[in-house]
Design an enzyme around this catalytic site. Structure first.
Site, mmCIF file in Angstrom:
data_model
loop_
_atom_site.group_PDB
_atom_site.id
_atom_site.type_symbol
_atom_site.label_atom_id
_atom_site.label_comp_id
_atom_site.label_asym_id
_atom_site.label_seq_id
_atom_site.Cartn_x
_atom_site.Cartn_y
_atom_site.Cartn_z
ATOM 1 N N ASP A 15 0.884 -1.261 0.127
ATOM 2 C CA ASP A 15 0.060 0.116 -0.049
ATOM 3 C C ASP A 15 0.866 1.194 -0.083
ATOM 4 O O ASP A 15 0.590 2.194 -0.673
ATOM 5 C CB ASP A 15 -0.840 0.040 1.345
ATOM 6 C CG ASP A 15 -2.180 1.055 0.888
ATOM 7 O OD1 ASP A 15 -2.075 1.842 0.443
ATOM 8 O OD2 ASP A 15 -3.107 0.617 1.528
ATOM 9 N N HIS A 206 -7.543 -1.555 8.978
ATOM 10 C CA HIS A 206 -6.635 -0.981 8.280
ATOM 11 C C HIS A 206 -7.100 0.518 8.047
ATOM 12 O O HIS A 206 -8.075 0.830 7.404
ATOM 13 C CB HIS A 206 -6.692 -1.619 6.720
ATOM 14 C CG HIS A 206 -5.876 -0.963 5.597
ATOM 15 N ND1 HIS A 206 -4.734 -1.746 5.133
ATOM 16 C CD2 HIS A 206 -6.165 0.035 4.712
ATOM 17 C CE1 HIS A 206 -4.277 -0.951 3.927
ATOM 18 N NE2 HIS A 206 -5.098 -0.091 3.777
ATOM 19 N N CYS A 239 -4.671 4.350 -1.916
ATOM 20 C CA CYS A 239 -4.761 3.636 -3.300
ATOM 21 C C CYS A 239 -5.120 4.719 -4.371
ATOM 22 O O CYS A 239 -5.936 5.600 -4.680
ATOM 23 C CB CYS A 239 -6.492 2.920 -2.899
ATOM 24 S SG CYS A 239 -7.205 2.312 -4.368
ATOM 25 N N ASN A 248 -1.287 5.959 4.724
ATOM 26 C CA ASN A 248 -1.958 5.027 5.815
ATOM 27 C C ASN A 248 -1.378 5.548 7.350
ATOM 28 O O ASN A 248 -0.643 6.368 7.262
ATOM 29 C CB ASN A 248 -1.359 3.421 5.833
ATOM 30 C CG ASN A 248 -1.870 2.784 4.554
ATOM 31 O OD1 ASN A 248 -1.781 3.302 3.641
ATOM 32 N ND2 ASN A 248 -2.654 1.755 4.891
#
Ligand code: HMG
Ligand code: MG
Length: 297
Positions: A15, A206, A239, A248
């Site tokens: 990610d 997440h 994303c 994140n």
């Protein structure tokens, strides 16, 4: 499992790097993964077997798998978007496979070029294949709180998708806040329902940190008994197909907060700033959660 133990699944190599301006080569990603293994992460998502046309930064997943020795201490997982990705991952020796259906029609279309029903069915088929060859299977549910295209997501849809993934063989469900739109109240509310339905042990979360609520969301999840979290070293991530998806939750912030709260992660905190440095050099940009500077001292 010890209630004080929290499993940090580091997703930086996947990610974290999939949407960076500068592409990190496969050998450099392998070097990063080895540093993360050395910092004692219990789980690392190392790559995704996706179309290089769709996500050029993830090219070389096979090379990464090839360069990793069998490691019993660290759960090495990879993400697959479709059956072809699963076959490539299996042939490359992957032992833990993650599928990634989203909770809305549009997000699935944008992300993996399938509608909602097709994405769920395809994910279930992959999970069944994964279990038939005795590999471990993880099922993400993306946009579990809010979709950038369709807005707030009904909890019932998440429960339904999670149930289908579990019936198909998923060992774990990861509720993903793809665009960082959840808050501690909505996190507590969805997780409470999921825990009631499926139990806390198979659930993981997440968080993206778009609105600076990821750590608060972790606390809400901890309160509901969740003991497994994805995060990205340096707060990398996002994303490419979800507008507004910022980085994140930074691993160093998560690991440090858990440590200060008295939880055990076994991650070597003192090694994290150097790994952030490595990523900064490779990507030629400044990174780091709030704790990077403090941990360096
Ligand atoms: P498509 O164009 O519909 O694929 O893309 P297709 O089946 O029509 O095939 C077209 C070409 O791609 C063919 O090659 C296939 O072989 C090839 P050609 O004949 O033209 O030479 N192909 C593949 N190549 C490599 N790996 C594959 C693969 N599949 C087909 N797996 C596809 C559909 C799913 C491939 C594409 O949309 C894709 O790769 N999407 C990737 C999406 C992605 O990586 N998103 C980010 C990860 S998810 C995420 O970040 C969320 C998460 O973090 C949780 C959260 O925060 O919410 C997990
Ligand atoms: Mg993500």
């Amino acid at each position: 499992m010890n209630d004080d133990y929290v499993f940090i699944n580091e997703v930086g190599p996947r990610d974290g790097l999939q949407n960076q301006k500068t592409i990190m080569s496969a050998p450099a990603r392998l070097e990063l993964i080895k540093k993360l293994i050395d910092a004692n992460f219990p789980g690392i998502e190392v790559a995704s077997f996706v179309s290089p046309k769709a996500v050029p930064a993830m090219e070389g997943a096979g090379e990464i798998m090839h360069g990793l020795n069998e490691n019993k201490e660290c759960e090495i997982s990879v993400l697959v978007p479709n059956l072809k990705g699963f076959e490539l991952a299996r042939d490359a020796g992957a032992k833990i496979i993650s599928v990634v259906p989203s909770a809305t029609e549009t997000m699935n279309q944008k992300n993996i070029n399938m509608g909602l029903e097709a994405a769920i069915n395809s994910s279930c088929d992959i999970l069944k294949e994964t279990k038939s060859i005795k590999l471990k299977a993880r099922g993400y549910v993306a946009v579990a709180w809010e979709c950038p295209f369709e807005g707030k997501v009904d909890k019932k849809i998440i429960l339904k998708i999670a149930e289908k993934l579990l019936l198909a063989g998923a060992d774990e469900i990861i509720l993903a806040d793809t665009i960082g739109a959840a808050n501690p109240s909505s996190v507590g509310s969805l997780i409470k329902d999921c825990v009631n339905e499926f139990g806390q042990d198979i659930l993981s979360v997440h968080f993206h940190d778009t609105r600076a609520m990821a750590l608060a969301n972790v606390c809400a999840a901890l309160t509901e008994g969740i003991r497994k979290f994805d995060s990205c070293i340096g707060g990398l991530g996002g994303c490419p197909f979800a507008p507004g998806a910022a980085g994140n939750l930074a691993t160093e912030d998560l690991a440090n907060m858990l440590y200060q709260m008295g939880f055990v992660t076994n991650v070597h905190l003192e090694k994290l700033p150097k790994i952030v440095d490595f990523c900064e050099t490779q990507l030629n940009t400044s990174l780091g959660g709030r704790m990077t500077a403090w941990l360096s001292n």
